[in-house]
Design a protein around this motif. Structure first.
Motif, PDB file in Angstrom:
ATOM      1  N   LEU B  22       0.837  -1.203   0.000  1.00 41.46           N
ATOM      2  CA  LEU B  22       0.000   0.000   0.000  1.00 41.46           C
ATOM      3  C   LEU B  22       0.874   1.257   0.000  1.00 41.46           C
ATOM      4  O   LEU B  22       0.663   2.183  -0.789  1.00 41.46           O
ATOM      5  N   THR B  25       2.950   1.614  -3.278  1.00 44.65           N
ATOM      6  CA  THR B  25       2.095   1.871  -4.435  1.00 44.65           C
ATOM      7  C   THR B  25       1.542   3.292  -4.395  1.00 44.65           C
ATOM      8  O   THR B  25       1.438   3.963  -5.429  1.00 44.65           O
ATOM      9  N   TYR B  26       1.221   3.747  -3.188  1.00 48.92           N
ATOM     10  CA  TYR B  26       0.743   5.120  -3.037  1.00 48.92           C
ATOM     11  C   TYR B  26       1.795   6.110  -3.561  1.00 48.92           C
ATOM     12  O   TYR B  26       1.484   7.012  -4.343  1.00 48.92           O
ATOM     13  N   ILE B  29       2.050   5.900  -7.370  1.00 49.09           N
ATOM     14  CA  ILE B  29       0.949   6.616  -8.033  1.00 49.09           C
ATOM     15  C   ILE B  29       1.236   8.123  -8.031  1.00 49.09           C
ATOM     16  O   ILE B  29       1.144   8.792  -9.063  1.00 49.09           O
ATOM     17  N   LEU B  30       1.639   8.626  -6.861  1.00 49.35           N
ATOM     18  CA  LEU B  30       1.930  10.058  -6.771  1.00 49.35           C
ATOM     19  C   LEU B  30       3.054  10.438  -7.724  1.00 49.35           C
ATOM     20  O   LEU B  30       3.011  11.482  -8.365  1.00 49.35           O
ATOM     21  N   LYS B  33       1.776  10.602 -11.242  1.00 50.15           N
ATOM     22  CA  LYS B  33       0.828  11.692 -11.448  1.00 50.15           C
ATOM     23  C   LYS B  33       1.547  13.039 -11.401  1.00 50.15           C
ATOM     24  O   LYS B  33       0.916  14.077 -11.513  1.00 50.15           O
ATOM     25  N   ALA B  35       2.547  14.322  -8.895  1.00 53.13           N
ATOM     26  CA  ALA B  35       1.931  15.031  -7.790  1.00 53.13           C
ATOM     27  C   ALA B  35       2.938  15.177  -6.662  1.00 53.13           C
ATOM     28  O   ALA B  35       3.848  14.366  -6.526  1.00 53.13           O
ATOM     29  N   ILE B  36       2.740  16.215  -5.904  1.00 54.84           N
ATOM     30  CA  ILE B  36       3.628  16.429  -4.777  1.00 54.84           C
ATOM     31  C   ILE B  36       3.014  15.764  -3.552  1.00 54.84           C
ATOM     32  O   ILE B  36       1.871  16.026  -3.216  1.00 54.84           O
ATOM     33  N   PRO B  38       1.850  14.816   0.104  1.00 56.10           N
ATOM     34  CA  PRO B  38       1.524  15.667   1.238  1.00 56.10           C
ATOM     35  C   PRO B  38       2.587  15.520   2.324  1.00 56.10           C
ATOM     36  O   PRO B  38       2.677  14.508   2.986  1.00 56.10           O
ATOM     37  N   CYS B  39       3.424  16.526   2.449  1.00 57.21           N
ATOM     38  CA  CYS B  39       4.503  16.463   3.421  1.00 57.21           C
ATOM     39  C   CYS B  39       4.373  17.669   4.331  1.00 57.21           C
ATOM     40  O   CYS B  39       3.843  18.684   3.945  1.00 57.21           O
ATOM     41  N   LEU B  41       6.541  20.304   7.023  1.00 62.95           N
ATOM     42  CA  LEU B  41       7.868  20.878   7.195  1.00 62.95           C
ATOM     43  C   LEU B  41       8.780  20.010   8.051  1.00 62.95           C
ATOM     44  O   LEU B  41       9.949  19.811   7.758  1.00 62.95           O
ATOM     45  N   ASP B  46       9.178  15.868   1.022  1.00 67.48           N
ATOM     46  CA  ASP B  46       9.191  16.390  -0.346  1.00 67.48           C
ATOM     47  C   ASP B  46      10.611  16.413  -0.891  1.00 67.48           C
ATOM     48  O   ASP B  46      10.860  16.069  -2.040  1.00 67.48           O
ATOM     49  N   LYS B  47      11.525  16.756  -0.002  1.00 66.19           N
ATOM     50  CA  LYS B  47      12.922  16.837  -0.407  1.00 66.19           C
ATOM     51  C   LYS B  47      13.445  15.459  -0.827  1.00 66.19           C
ATOM     52  O   LYS B  47      14.167  15.324  -1.803  1.00 66.19           O
ATOM     53  N   THR B  50      11.510  14.117  -4.106  1.00 63.72           N
ATOM     54  CA  THR B  50      11.799  14.788  -5.364  1.00 63.72           C
ATOM     55  C   THR B  50      13.307  14.824  -5.621  1.00 63.72           C
ATOM     56  O   THR B  50      13.748  15.430  -6.577  1.00 63.72           O
TER      57      THR B  50
END
Lengths: 242, 142
Positions: B22, B25-26, B29-30, B33, B35-36, B38-39, B41, B46-47, B50
């Protein structure tokens, strides 16, 4: 009833036994198929569920109100547009750089219908070049080239983010943008610039901003859209609102 | 009935693999897509997600994770159906390789990227737990 010979009895028994074996085998096969089908169904359902979660637009807005957009704010687009998008951002934040092309595309596609305001929110505790990149953008802004510097900083973020000599990189960018270098250096180090950046930062903290980028649409905080499509539909909804 | 007695171990590993599936795979998918995730601070995921370390030759590590857990699930279900030593061994080897990879990824987060990603750490913890249970499994079915 006819009497069965010994041989016939034996034959019958054998058939019976074979039948049983067949049945058992079939049962086992059914069980096997059921187990694997169950596993497949669960996995497909899980992936489907995750897709739904990933696609769900997160639009829950909070009550946090931001300081109103004024003429002193650094903005791009049509200042009289119905929709004002404010971003609290840090030039060294990877997510902000990831959103940069999305915002640029929004501004291009919704040209004239949106006003975009950039506010400094440098995360100096975790990003060593957050402050000086903000200063570089501010200094470029003093010569009317804030957005050119803004774009450059985001597009090349990975090349300077961990650099010890980021300031030299920014100076090169200033040269590239044909800025007056003496003025750029003076503005870079000016107390006025630093205090403006710090002021926006502390006001941001004051309204509970704890991550970058944080976006506000017409003063309402939005959950960061995860895709360009989500972002655009969110803004378009706002434009189409009466 | 050795099988029944030890089924709970298999089921636990299966459940862990499912959770790992899970999680990975999540993130996969992100990733596709664009997509960023949800992170917040405090974590800096995110760092991590990406960063240039999030893919190998364009293949996202999250996808490798998904396939890894999917394979584990398939092996484990086949074990629950019928125990075969070779498959027990395969599960253990996979868990070992996964654990080594996890340690490496944790090292990169700490020492190179200087940021932690909670989704990644969760997956790495799951793989480590599977490895520990895999040791037990190997002993039981020796």
């Amino acid at each position: 009833m006819e009497k069965l010979t010994k041989k016939e009895k034996k034959e019958l028994k054998k058939l019976d036994w074979q039948e049983k074996l067949k049945k058992e085998k079939r049962n086992q096969l059914v069980k096997k198929v059921a187990i694997w089908a169950g596993v497949a169904v669960v996995l497909v359902a899980a992936v489907y569920g995750l897709l739904q979660i990933a696609n769900s637009p997160q639009e829950s807005s909070t009550t946090a109100k931001i300081p109103p957009v004024t003429k002193t704010d650094i903005g791009r687009g049509n200042p009289n547009a119905k929709v004002t998008l404010v971003e609290y951002s840090d030039f060294q934040c990877p997510a902000c750089a990831a959103y940069h092309p999305l915002v640029s595309q929004l501004l291009a596609e919704l040209n004239g219908k949106i006003y975009f305001v950039y506010r400094f929110f440098p995360l100096i505790q975790i990003h060593q070049n957050a402050m000086n990149s903000a200063q570089a953008a501010y200094a470029a802004g003093q010569q009317g080239k804030f957005w050119e510097m803004h774009d450059l900083l985001f597009e090349t973020q990975t090349s300077w983010a961990d650099s010890q000599k980021a300031r030299e990189v920014f100076t090169d960018y200033a040269k590239k943008l044909k800025l007056d270098m003496d003025k750029f250096k003076a503005d870079f180090d000016s107390e006025k610039g630093k205090s403006l950046i710090n002021d926006e930062y502390s006001k941001g903290l004051g309204i509970g901003i704890n991550s970058t980028p944080t976006f506000f649409v017409n003063g309402e905080k939005i959950q960061n859209p995860r895709t360009y499509g989500d972002f655009k539909s969110l803004i378009s909804n706002e434009i189409n609102k009466k | 009935m050795k099988l029944i007695k030890n089924n709970y171990i298999l089921l636990s590993i299966l459940l862990l693999s499912f959770l790992g599936f899970l999680d990975a795979t999540y993130l996969t998918i992100l990733h596709y897509k664009n997509a960023i995730p949800p992170c917040s601070l405090a974590h800096g995921c995110d760092k991590v997600l990406t960063s240039s370390f999030s893919t190998i030759n364009g293949v996202p590590i999250a996808l490798i994770g998904s396939v890894f857990y999917l394979l584990l699930i398939i092996l484990l279900v086949s074990l629950i159906e019928k125990v075969r030593k070779s498959i027990v061994r395969a599960v253990f080897i996979m868990a070992s390789v996964g654990t080594l990879a996890s340690f490496f990824l944790i090292y990169i987060q700490f020492a190179v990227i200087h940021a932690l990603c909670q989704y990644c750490l969760a997956s790495e913890a799951i793989t480590f737990l599977i490895f520990i249970m895999g040791i037990y499994l190997l002993r039981v079915y020796k």
